[in-house]
Design an enzyme around this catalytic site. Structure first.
Site, PDB file in Angstrom:
ATOM      1  N   LYS A  10       3.237  23.317  38.216  1.00 49.74           N
ATOM      2  CA  LYS A  10       4.316  22.986  37.252  1.00 49.74           C
ATOM      3  C   LYS A  10       5.480  23.893  37.635  1.00 49.74           C
ATOM      4  CE  LYS A  10       3.294  21.433  32.866  1.00 49.74           C
ATOM      5  NZ  LYS A  10       2.074  20.792  32.732  1.00 49.74           N
ATOM      6  N   ALA A  11       5.368  25.228  37.934  1.00 50.12           N
ATOM      7  CA  ALA A  11       6.537  26.294  37.921  1.00 50.12           C
ATOM      8  C   ALA A  11       7.276  26.160  39.490  1.00 50.12           C
ATOM      9  CB  ALA A  11       6.096  27.532  37.552  1.00 50.12           C
ATOM     10  N   CYS A  12       7.354  25.045  39.721  1.00 45.21           N
ATOM     11  CA  CYS A  12       8.325  24.816  41.124  1.00 45.21           C
ATOM     12  C   CYS A  12       9.382  24.119  41.109  1.00 45.21           C
ATOM     13  CB  CYS A  12       7.224  24.291  42.105  1.00 45.21           C
ATOM     14  SG  CYS A  12       7.910  23.968  43.744  1.00 45.21           S
ATOM     15  N   ASP A  13      10.551  24.888  41.579  1.00 45.54           N
ATOM     16  CA  ASP A  13      11.822  24.229  41.427  1.00 45.54           C
ATOM     17  C   ASP A  13      11.787  22.721  42.109  1.00 45.54           C
ATOM     18  OD1 ASP A  13      12.773  26.364  40.037  1.00 45.54           O
ATOM     19  OD2 ASP A  13      13.843  27.342  41.610  1.00 45.54           O
TER      20      ASP A  13
END
Length: 116
Positions: A10-13
């Site tokens: 989720k926390a990936c640009d």
């Protein structure tokens, strides 16, 4: 075309850009989050056969760069798969399965060519 699944965290640009592209183009997809669901050896081996382990292993990411030097040398398919199983954040993101197609990384033009 069959089912579309995007794999990543989720926390990936880059994941955010890919998901925004899919949403903006009306592509229905399932999201498989490595952090919560993990990944299995059979899936990684199938992907490696399709695109090559060299494409899947994210050598540029901080997780790989922080490995002890001994873990970074002599990487072959078996070692790459073991590394990615142990730490899925070493898998290049995103991996998109669209029917029988497999796209690794996010390039809008490649997504457009495969998904319209």
């Amino acid at each position: 075309m069959g089912k579309t699944t995007i794999y990543g965290i989720k926390a990936c640009d880059t994941m955010k850009k890919a998901r925004d592209w899919l949403d903006g183009h009306g592509v229905a997809y399932d999201f498989h989050d490595y952090k919560t669901v993990g990944i299995d050896r059979a899936t990684l081996q199938a992907w490696a056969r399709k695109v090559g382990w060299e494409v899947l292993l994210n050598r540029a990411g901080t997780t790989f760069r922080k490995l002890p030097e001994a873990d970074k040398v002599g990487v072959d398919e078996a070692k790459a798969i073991a590394l990615m199983l142990a730490q899925p954040s070493m898998i290049k993101r995103p991996v998109l399965e669209a029917g029988s197609d497999l796209l690794v990384g996010f390039k809008p033009e490649a997504y457009a060519a495969k998904l319209g």
